[in-house]
Write an enzyme that holds these catalytic residues in place. Sequence first.
Site, PDB file in Angstrom:
ATOM      1  N   ASP A  51       0.081  -6.525   7.857  1.00 49.34           N
ATOM      2  CA  ASP A  51       1.463  -6.658   7.392  1.00 49.34           C
ATOM      3  C   ASP A  51       1.617  -6.006   6.017  1.00 49.34           C
ATOM      4  OD1 ASP A  51       4.136  -8.573   7.719  1.00 49.34           O
ATOM      5  OD2 ASP A  51       3.537  -8.270   5.623  1.00 49.34           O
ATOM      6  N   TYR A  56       5.860  -2.746  -1.196  1.00 46.09           N
ATOM      7  CA  TYR A  56       4.522  -2.961  -1.747  1.00 46.09           C
ATOM      8  C   TYR A  56       3.934  -1.678  -2.322  1.00 46.09           C
ATOM      9  CZ  TYR A  56       4.715  -7.162   1.249  1.00 46.09           C
ATOM     10  OH  TYR A  56       5.077  -8.333   1.877  1.00 46.09           O
ATOM     11  N   LYS A  81       8.269  -2.996   6.339  1.00 43.77           N
ATOM     12  CA  LYS A  81       9.577  -3.578   6.033  1.00 43.77           C
ATOM     13  C   LYS A  81      10.492  -2.593   5.319  1.00 43.77           C
ATOM     14  CE  LYS A  81       7.120  -7.928   5.250  1.00 43.77           C
ATOM     15  NZ  LYS A  81       5.792  -7.368   4.944  1.00 43.77           N
ATOM     16  N   HIS A 112      13.485  -6.600   4.724  1.00 44.01           N
ATOM     17  CA  HIS A 112      12.684  -7.384   3.791  1.00 44.01           C
ATOM     18  C   HIS A 112      13.478  -8.510   3.143  1.00 44.01           C
ATOM     19  CE1 HIS A 112       8.928  -6.885   1.019  1.00 44.01           C
ATOM     20  NE2 HIS A 112       9.158  -8.143   1.308  1.00 44.01           N
TER      21      HIS A 112
END
Length: 315
Positions: A51, A56, A81, A112
């Site tokens: 994931d 990120y 996401k 997200h």
Amino acid sequence: MPAVSDKRLTLNNGTSIPAVGVGCWMGACGEGEHVTNMVKLALDLGYRHIDTAENYGNEQSVGKALRESGVPRHDVFLTTKLDQSDHGRVEQAFETSLTKLGVDHVDLYLMHWPMAYGESGDTLQPEESPTFVETWLEMEQLLADGRAKAIGVSNFNVKTLTKLLAHASVVPAVNQVELHPCLPQHELLNFCNERGILLTAYSPIGKAKFADDPAITAIAAAHGPGVTGARILLSWGVQRGTAVIPKTVHTERLKENLQLVHLSAAEMETLDRFYRRPGSHRSVCGFHSAELGGSCFGWTYEQLGWAMAEGGIHL
């Protein structure tokens, strides 16, 4: 007790997802070998659920790990996401994520957060376009050619899901939220179960802030030597029908997180009611603000559908 590393849960599109995955939020945004090494190690240990997110900043590192691992792409359930700054341009953002990951599809693509950022980086209010409903309708189009096998949301609650479902042609396959015994989200779990939406837990061991609580360590001790509070918390999450995506770079903890145990009805009830203790009903995440009586990334708790509770919030 035997490990249950191959436990899978069924999504509403008929596909399945490994119940235990590895989360790739590393505490700070950015690419790096530390991300690649963690994902490669996880895959080597038997994880098949990875994931990550555009937010990120490490999709390239995750993609590198997938390629170097030697594990066939079709054996890995891969989630990424849509960033808040990409609402309203879903197609372009999705293509960018595929390119960074170096794959031709993802198994799950999540919105997200329900709120969108404007061109200047400011948070748009719920009624401003692109709304999360408009963004979701764009996401539905990604299913047509199989580049996204399933779509879902993250950080949604009953209020935002109810609004989304009133306009959606596709019911989200997943809603990924903070979920652990201090924030069990019983109402949201029941709501999602009734509508075929799988809850996935981030921060499933509460960032280890309460895994050594006597009530939890007592349960761990009852299951024999070597069973930790973290294993109990992850087992509780999976046993109640949610997926869990803990993150750790440590080999032994990665191994441990796959070793689920079966909890008794009494043990499940203890964990289900853990949040009722004074000061225990709370988030462990740091993205909350005291401004406006409680807010997160520019929306108030009321707008998000989150309610204040003793000792913190419930979502």
